[in-house]
Design a protein around this motif. Structure first.
Motif, PDB file in Angstrom:
ATOM      1  N   HIS A 175       0.842  -1.187   0.000  1.00 19.77           N
ATOM      2  CA  HIS A 175       0.000   0.000   0.000  1.00 19.77           C
ATOM      3  C   HIS A 175       0.881   1.243   0.000  1.00 19.77           C
ATOM      4  CE1 HIS A 175      -4.258  -1.396   1.404  1.00 19.77           C
ATOM      5  NE2 HIS A 175      -3.856  -2.015   0.321  1.00 19.77           N
ATOM      6  N   LEU A 176       0.335   2.333  -0.546  1.00 20.48           N
ATOM      7  CA  LEU A 176       1.077   3.590  -0.561  1.00 20.48           C
ATOM      8  C   LEU A 176       0.342   4.616   0.287  1.00 20.48           C
ATOM      9  CD1 LEU A 176       1.179   2.425  -3.836  1.00 20.48           C
ATOM     10  CD2 LEU A 176       3.016   4.069  -3.690  1.00 20.48           C
ATOM     11  N   GLY A 177       1.088   5.333   1.094  1.00 24.34           N
ATOM     12  CA  GLY A 177       0.518   6.399   1.897  1.00 24.34           C
ATOM     13  C   GLY A 177       0.598   7.718   1.147  1.00 24.34           C
ATOM     14  N   VAL A 178      -0.497   8.472   1.195  1.00 22.38           N
ATOM     15  CA  VAL A 178      -0.511   9.828   0.630  1.00 22.38           C
ATOM     16  C   VAL A 178      -0.843  10.779   1.770  1.00 22.38           C
ATOM     17  CG1 VAL A 178      -1.679  11.415  -0.948  1.00 22.38           C
ATOM     18  CG2 VAL A 178      -1.266   9.044  -1.657  1.00 22.38           C
ATOM     19  N   THR A 179       0.079  11.680   2.064  1.00 20.57           N
ATOM     20  CA  THR A 179      -0.121  12.646   3.144  1.00 20.57           C
ATOM     21  C   THR A 179      -0.176  14.047   2.569  1.00 20.57           C
ATOM     22  OG1 THR A 179       1.213  11.254   4.612  1.00 20.57           O
ATOM     23  CG2 THR A 179       0.790  13.519   5.341  1.00 20.57           C
ATOM     24  N   VAL A 180      -1.234  14.776   2.857  1.00 20.99           N
ATOM     25  CA  VAL A 180      -1.323  16.173   2.415  1.00 20.99           C
ATOM     26  C   VAL A 180      -0.518  17.031   3.386  1.00 20.99           C
ATOM     27  CG1 VAL A 180      -2.873  18.136   2.011  1.00 20.99           C
ATOM     28  CG2 VAL A 180      -3.573  15.825   1.310  1.00 20.99           C
ATOM     29  N   LEU A 181       0.476  17.741   2.836  1.00 24.74           N
ATOM     30  CA  LEU A 181       1.382  18.520   3.686  1.00 24.74           C
ATOM     31  C   LEU A 181       0.729  19.824   4.149  1.00 24.74           C
ATOM     32  CD1 LEU A 181       4.811  18.050   1.857  1.00 24.74           C
ATOM     33  CD2 LEU A 181       3.752  16.641   3.634  1.00 24.74           C
ATOM     34  N   ALA A 182       1.136  20.263   5.336  1.00 21.71           N
ATOM     35  CA  ALA A 182       0.607  21.484   5.932  1.00 21.71           C
ATOM     36  C   ALA A 182       1.483  22.683   5.558  1.00 21.71           C
ATOM     37  CB  ALA A 182       0.544  21.321   7.453  1.00 21.71           C
ATOM     38  N   ASP A 183       0.956  23.888   5.810  1.00 24.81           N
ATOM     39  CA  ASP A 183       1.621  25.102   5.306  1.00 24.81           C
ATOM     40  C   ASP A 183       3.002  25.350   5.912  1.00 24.81           C
ATOM     41  OD1 ASP A 183       0.684  25.856   7.766  1.00 24.81           O
ATOM     42  OD2 ASP A 183      -0.575  27.506   7.031  1.00 24.81           O
ATOM     43  N   GLY A 226       1.266  -1.468   5.217  1.00 21.18           N
ATOM     44  CA  GLY A 226       2.557  -0.936   4.778  1.00 21.18           C
ATOM     45  C   GLY A 226       2.492   0.469   4.194  1.00 21.18           C
ATOM     46  N   ALA A 227       1.319   1.130   4.261  1.00 20.59           N
ATOM     47  CA  ALA A 227       1.251   2.523   3.804  1.00 20.59           C
ATOM     48  C   ALA A 227       1.930   3.400   4.842  1.00 20.59           C
ATOM     49  CB  ALA A 227      -0.195   2.963   3.616  1.00 20.59           C
ATOM     50  N   VAL A 228       2.802   4.266   4.386  1.00 19.96           N
ATOM     51  CA  VAL A 228       3.564   5.120   5.306  1.00 19.96           C
ATOM     52  C   VAL A 228       3.053   6.558   5.160  1.00 19.96           C
ATOM     53  CG1 VAL A 228       5.856   5.927   5.968  1.00 19.96           C
ATOM     54  CG2 VAL A 228       5.571   3.622   5.026  1.00 19.96           C
ATOM     55  N   THR A 229       2.645   7.140   6.284  1.00 18.47           N
ATOM     56  CA  THR A 229       2.155   8.522   6.253  1.00 18.47           C
ATOM     57  C   THR A 229       2.882   9.341   7.307  1.00 18.47           C
ATOM     58  OG1 THR A 229       0.314   7.849   7.672  1.00 18.47           O
ATOM     59  CG2 THR A 229      -0.144   8.011   5.310  1.00 18.47           C
ATOM     60  N   LEU A 230       2.773  10.659   7.147  1.00 16.95           N
ATOM     61  CA  LEU A 230       3.443  11.571   8.075  1.00 16.95           C
ATOM     62  C   LEU A 230       2.461  11.939   9.188  1.00 16.95           C
ATOM     63  CD1 LEU A 230       5.169  11.711   5.485  1.00 16.95           C
ATOM     64  CD2 LEU A 230       5.566  14.116   5.984  1.00 16.95           C
ATOM     65  N   VAL A 231       2.894  11.764  10.416  1.00 15.98           N
ATOM     66  CA  VAL A 231       2.021  12.003  11.566  1.00 15.98           C
ATOM     67  C   VAL A 231       1.434  13.412  11.515  1.00 15.98           C
ATOM     68  CG1 VAL A 231       2.002  12.232  14.081  1.00 15.98           C
ATOM     69  CG2 VAL A 231       3.204  10.312  12.998  1.00 15.98           C
TER      70      VAL A 231
END
Ligand SMILES: Cc1cc2nc3c(=O)[nH]c(=O)nc-3n(C[C@H](O)[C@H](O)[C@H](O)COP(=O)(O)O)c2cc1C
Length: 167
Positions: free
Chosen positions: A71-79, A107-112
């Motif tokens: 799986h792939l993690g998609v994280t929307v980044l903050a300003d 196995g998806a990796v995301t940013l806390v």
């Protein structure tokens, strides 16, 4: 009056850069190690089935590995993630240094610290010129993170900016 010269790569890149986008971190675990990159080409595509897309350059050394992740993690980044975004697009050996990551069961990796985090499976890859359009099926979504209410990082004219909301 438009001319063909407007389509030379430098002019075209400048013209494309007029269109503002957000930025995501696209990250998966490959052989137990986080692999990924920053991408401003993220687009939402479909609600049913739930699909999003990211266009990845054929020159990417990371994509051939990353596409192997279950799986792939998609994280929307903050300003406030401008520096972090540059890190995620920089030298592979330091890409995740000091970044707080979560790995889900698939196995998806995301940013806390992301605004919203999607866990996705690879749905389809579509060849598109010097990029491949990667269609991802959203398997789960988490927007309850600590930064859930924050504003997104905006990428515009090759630089980072913030949203200014009208009343
Ligand atoms: C703001 C920003 C947006 C980016 N967006 C994309 C993108 O949409 N697609 C892409 O292939 N690379 C994009 N990149 C470049 C990648 O993050 C990465 O630097 C590139 O893939 C080279 O690394 P690699 O060889 O490990 O893949 C972007 C970089 C930055 C700084």
């Amino acid at each position: 009056m438009a001319t063909n010269q407007d389509l030379d790569p430098v002019a075209l890149r400048r013209a494309f850069g007029v269109f503002p986008t957000g930025v995501v971190a696209l990250v998966g675990a490959v052989d137990g190690v986080p692999v990924g990159l920053a991408a401003s080409s993220f687009t939402t595509v479909s609600i049913d089935p739930p699909l999003v897309s990211v266009s990845v350059a054929h020159t990417s050394k990371t994509w051939p590995d990353l596409r192997r992740a279950r799986h792939l993690g998609v994280t929307v980044l903050a300003d406030h993630h401008g520096d972090l975004c540059r890190q995620l697009s920089g030298p592979v050996a330091e890409r995740f240094d000091g970044i707080d990551l979560t790995v889900d069961d698939d196995g998806a990796v995301t940013l806390v610290e992301g605004l919203v985090r999607f866990s996705c499976s690879l749905y389809r890859e579509v060849e598109a010129g010097d990029h491949v359009i990667v269609l991802l099926k959203v398997e789960s979504v988490d927007q309850a993170g600590p930064a859930g209410d924050g504003n997104p990082l905006v990428f515009h004219r090759s630089g980072f900016g913030r949203l200014e909301r009208s009343a």
